[in-house]
Design an enzyme around this catalytic site. Structure first.
Site, PDB file in Angstrom:
ATOM      1  N   LYS A  10     -35.667 -54.462   1.345  1.00 51.69           N
ATOM      2  CA  LYS A  10     -34.535 -54.391   2.272  1.00 51.69           C
ATOM      3  C   LYS A  10     -34.285 -52.946   2.652  1.00 51.69           C
ATOM      4  O   LYS A  10     -34.656 -51.999   1.957  1.00 51.69           O
ATOM      5  CB  LYS A  10     -33.269 -54.993   1.649  1.00 51.69           C
ATOM      6  CG  LYS A  10     -32.779 -54.329   0.343  1.00 51.69           C
ATOM      7  CD  LYS A  10     -31.969 -53.078   0.543  1.00 51.69           C
ATOM      8  CE  LYS A  10     -31.477 -52.472  -0.767  1.00 51.69           C
ATOM      9  NZ  LYS A  10     -30.921 -51.105  -0.608  1.00 51.69           N
ATOM     10  N   PRO A  95     -41.658 -50.155  -2.947  1.00 55.27           N
ATOM     11  CA  PRO A  95     -41.554 -48.930  -3.750  1.00 55.27           C
ATOM     12  C   PRO A  95     -40.665 -49.116  -4.972  1.00 55.27           C
ATOM     13  O   PRO A  95     -39.625 -49.786  -4.913  1.00 55.27           O
ATOM     14  CB  PRO A  95     -40.936 -47.922  -2.772  1.00 55.27           C
ATOM     15  CG  PRO A  95     -41.349 -48.411  -1.427  1.00 55.27           C
ATOM     16  CD  PRO A  95     -41.366 -49.907  -1.518  1.00 55.27           C
ATOM     17  N   ALA A 101     -34.599 -52.201  -3.153  1.00 56.65           N
ATOM     18  CA  ALA A 101     -34.316 -53.434  -3.904  1.00 56.65           C
ATOM     19  C   ALA A 101     -35.557 -54.099  -4.461  1.00 56.65           C
ATOM     20  O   ALA A 101     -35.630 -55.323  -4.560  1.00 56.65           O
ATOM     21  CB  ALA A 101     -33.508 -54.420  -3.068  1.00 56.65           C
ATOM     22  N   GLY A 102     -36.552 -53.310  -4.884  1.00 54.86           N
ATOM     23  CA  GLY A 102     -37.751 -53.894  -5.456  1.00 54.86           C
ATOM     24  C   GLY A 102     -37.482 -54.665  -6.744  1.00 54.86           C
ATOM     25  O   GLY A 102     -37.993 -55.777  -6.934  1.00 54.86           O
ATOM     26  N   ASP A 137     -27.730 -56.621  -5.518  1.00 54.18           N
ATOM     27  CA  ASP A 137     -28.666 -56.818  -4.414  1.00 54.18           C
ATOM     28  C   ASP A 137     -29.502 -58.080  -4.549  1.00 54.18           C
ATOM     29  O   ASP A 137     -30.220 -58.450  -3.610  1.00 54.18           O
ATOM     30  CB  ASP A 137     -29.625 -55.619  -4.311  1.00 54.18           C
ATOM     31  CG  ASP A 137     -28.953 -54.367  -3.783  1.00 54.18           C
ATOM     32  OD1 ASP A 137     -27.821 -54.461  -3.285  1.00 54.18           O
ATOM     33  OD2 ASP A 137     -29.568 -53.285  -3.874  1.00 54.18           O
TER      34      ASP A 137
END
Length: 302
Positions: A10, A95, A101-102, A137
């Site tokens: 995101k 990343p 928000a990985g 998130d």
């Protein structure tokens, strides 16, 4: 027998931050846009819960029960009275520690994958409730598209998007801790009245119309000064993208990934090439949004 779920990154096109609450969190007006960079989470039955990871910066991903994917599996298992005996394999392309928000994506992906694998048939509201318990998130990672997040960011209202927006993302040489950025926000805000966070009507209108120029005029991130205070070199990356013709430049979320809005794919390619040769970042990616939320790619065969 396994299930694979793909889940997007995101970018925050607006991140308005209120004053610190008594519980230590901050009220937000957080306009999320999912973009086409994805992690994939594959869940397979196992003798015990374990996590593996591959991809860029996979060595920075925790492989114990602090991992959001593991926490998601445990949370769903507890609700349905079973043990979370699964192997969670994360293929990273979002990343790590980059403000995109990985980790939250992995949590949402694992939750949806375990639900499909176990046949728990949890409702969307129940899944979103678990997501909110996991992190601010995580609910958006499940739903994707575009949404306004209020409260801590976990209370979502879907937003209309009238077109495709083209982005370039520059990954920094090191990460930034989200809690550290919020602490720096509080330090910089000390002694000032912080207004209640409110979504920009102009920005929401720009999204609905699919107008990149109007969106560029309205993007904002209240955490950007704090991120730049902790990581001053990010200003050089932002300047390089601006000089290359980006319509708008901003730190993505709590950083340190920087985001650059372009008018079209060819403009995005030009900005990306300029950033790659600028010497101000580690790597560069292009992506467009909105992108779908967590999606099951393969379901178990019985």
């Amino acid at each position: 027998m396994s299930v694979t779920v793909r889940v997007p990154a995101k970018v925050n096109v607006q991140l308005a931050v209120g004053a610190a609450r008594p519980d230590g969190f901050h009220d937000l007006a957080n306009v999320f846009l999912a973009v086409g960079l994805y992690d994939e989470v594959t869940v397979t039955p196992a003798d015990e819960l374990r996590v593996t990871c591959e991809g860029p910066d996979a060595g920075q991903v925790p492989l114990d029960r602090t991992n959001l994917a593991a926490r998601a599996a445990v949370a769903l298992a507890e609700r349905y009275g079973r043990t979370p005996d699964v192997h969670l394999h994360i293929a990273k392309d979002i990343p790590v520690a980059g403000g995109m928000a990985g980790g939250s994506a992995d949590g949402a992906g694992a939750l949806l994958a375990c639900d499909a694998l176990w046949g728990t048939r949890a409702s969307r509201d129940e899944l979103l409730d678990i997501c909110a318990e996991l992190g601010s998130d995580v609910p958006f990672s499940l739903v994707g598209g575009a949404a306004l997040g209020t409260g801590r960011g976990e209370k979502l209202t879907a937003l209309e998007v009238g077109g495709t927006f083209h982005w370039v993302f520059a990954m920094a040489e090191r990460g930034l801790s989200t809690p550290a950025v919020f602490r720096e926000f509080d330090r910089l805000a000390e002694g000032r009245d912080i207004p209640e966070p409110v979504a920009s009507e102009e920005l929401l209108d720009a999204l609905a119309k699919g107008d990149p120029d109007a969106l560029a005029a309205t993007v904002s991130n209240d955490l950007q000064p704090a991120a730049l205070s902790l990581f001053p070199e990010l200003a050089d990356t932002l300047a390089a993208g601006r000089a290359a013709g980006a319509l708008a430049t901003l730190v993505s979320g709590s950083g340190p990934t920087t985001a650059f809005l372009a008018r079209d794919p060819s403009s995005a390619a030009k900005v990306a090439e300029a950033l790659r040769t600028s010497g101000t970042c580690r790597s560069v990616r292009t992506a467009s949004g909105p992108a779908p939320g967590a999606t099951v790619l393969g379901r178990p065969s019985r």
